[in-house]
Design an enzyme around this catalytic site. Structure first.
Site, PDB file in Angstrom:
ATOM      1  N   ASP A 167       0.693   8.831  -2.366  1.00 17.56           N
ATOM      2  CA  ASP A 167       0.507   9.007  -0.923  1.00 17.56           C
ATOM      3  C   ASP A 167      -0.421   7.978  -0.286  1.00 17.56           C
ATOM      4  OD1 ASP A 167       2.294  10.995  -0.257  1.00 17.56           O
ATOM      5  OD2 ASP A 167       0.892  12.629  -0.640  1.00 17.56           O
ATOM      6  N   ASP A 215       8.427  13.389  -0.735  1.00 22.80           N
ATOM      7  CA  ASP A 215       7.374  12.930   0.177  1.00 22.80           C
ATOM      8  C   ASP A 215       7.214  11.413   0.150  1.00 22.80           C
ATOM      9  OD1 ASP A 215       7.106  15.367  -1.224  1.00 22.80           O
ATOM     10  OD2 ASP A 215       5.121  15.721  -0.395  1.00 22.80           O
TER      11      ASP A 215
HETATM   12  N1  GLY Z   1       2.678  15.393   0.780  1.00 16.76           N
HETATM   13  C1  GLY Z   1       2.334  16.760   0.564  1.00 16.76           C
HETATM   14  C2  GLY Z   1       2.854  17.729   1.546  1.00 16.76           C
HETATM   15  O1  GLY Z   1       3.778  17.488   2.285  1.00 16.76           O
HETATM   16  O2  GLY Z   1       2.313  18.814   1.600  1.00 16.76           O
END
Ligand code: GLY
Length: 364
Positions: free
Chosen positions: A87, A144
């Site tokens: 992320d 994600d």
């Molecule tokens: N990237 C983690 C979520 O969407 O909670």
């Protein structure tokens, strides 16, 4: 409510948030009050991202000054025990990269490129995926990561190094092959053999089950793949983004604000997820900007429908709460952060309203 006239209301709200949030790194708002999360947490870019959008829209330096040192603060965490993972795009695109785009700051550029190298280092060539998280999850990839691909695609353009683009496209092709189902719904986690790259299984993750349809995951896919198309011009990504979008629209025909998962056993008892709604709305506006005018209206119509519902029923525009949106759901299966304010919900709401008001710059 006319969404296109909402910008001054958002600006007034963010001005109040500046006072209330102060130096915190907001992630979750409970009872109207944001927490102060770790700077290496995946959500640390969203509040500065809101501030950079405000600065770009208004040219008011107050927002720029408050956003300025976030990329350096987040970078500092690399020097300590940290939790950085797939992320980093969520963290460095709304801080370092947008700061560089708007100000030309060379340190910001360096931080953005370094974050892209870190992300590229997570690529598994046997399975053509960016590995998710850390610890022992060597073979896991998650939907994600679609939203993190613009970090690689920006860095490929900025540095002239095509390897970063190959990695982004290889991961996106794996998403097309293993995550997006024929009906346009998506899986959250796919596990691969990390040595051979072979598909092992789908895993429910933050969704209800391996065969369900986590609504924020749908939003990550539709917004993320639209962005990949914007960077690459490869139509297969646009087609995939549209397929997910059509599924999302079909699932929200009765109520534009989705439940946290579209396939649960007892829908009437399930909480909403306004963050999925906001991210999907912004993604639909992205698709609208990328398709022909005959098609664009449909995507704009549904983005508008979602944003109007959020503004009328799920937004707090006065300062009685620090967050903008209520009824976000973070991780329902773990019963974590259910029916709360989520900074990424607020971010994508602001991003979408900015797009409705001719914002042409892009963070993701
Ligand atoms: N990237 C983690 C979520 O969407 O909670």
């Amino acid at each position: 409510m006319n969404i296109n006239e909402l910008w001054p209301v958002i600006q007034q709200k963010v001005d109040g948030m500046l006072e209330q949030i102060g130096d915190k790194s907001p992630h979750v708002a409970v009872e109207g009050c944001y927490d102060d999360a770790r700077k290496d947490w995946w959500t640390s870019g969203f509040w500065p991202g809101i501030l950079w959008i405000m600065h770009d829209m208004t040219k008011d330096d107050t927002y720029k000054l408050r956003a300025w040192d976030w990329d350096a603060r987040i970078e500092q965490c690399f020097m300590q025990d940290n939790n950085f993972h797939h992320d980093v795009g969520f963290q460095f695109l709304p801080t370092a990269v947008i700061k560089f785009k708007l100000t030309g700051d060379k340190d910001a550029r360096r931080r953005g490129l370094q974050a892209a190298s870190f992300l590229a280092g997570r690529f598994n060539p046997a399975g053509s995926f960016l590995r998710a998280w850390n610890q022992d999850k060597h073979g896991w990839a998650i939907i994600d990561s679609c939203m993190n691909l613009p970090l690689l695609l920006w860095a490929a353009e900025e540095s002239g190094d095509p390897r970063l683009r190959y990695i982004a496209c290889d991961h996106a092709d794996t998403v097309l092959q293993h995550f997006i189902r024929a009906d346009g719904s998506v899986r959250h986690i796919v596990s691969f053999d990390p040595a051979t790259g072979e598909f092992i299984e789908a895993i429910g993750g933050q969704g209800h089950s391996a065969s369900s349809s986590w609504s924020r995951g749908q939003a990550w896919a539709l917004h993320g793949l639209a962005n990949v198309y914007r960077y690459t011009g490869e139509l297969r990504y646009l087609h995939a983004a549209k397929r997910v979008a059509h599924y999302f629209i079909a699932c929200t025909s009765a109520d534009p604000i989705p439940l946290w998962d579209f396939r649960t056993e007892d829908p009437a008892a399930q909480p909403k997820d306004t963050s999925a709604a906001a991210c999907a709305a912004s993604g639909l506006l992205e698709i609208a900007a990328l398709v022909s005018e005959e098609e664009a209206d449909m995507y704009r119509f549904h983005a508008n429908r979602i944003l109007t519902a959020l503004a009328e029923r799920y937004a707090v525009f006065d300062q009685t709460k620090e967050q903008i949106l209520i009824e976000g759901t973070g991780h329902k299966p773990a019963n974590q952060n259910v029916n709360v304010g989520l900074i990424y919900g607020d971010y994508f709401f602001v991003e979408a309203i900015a797009k409705c008001n001719q914002w042409k710059q892009r963070i993701f």
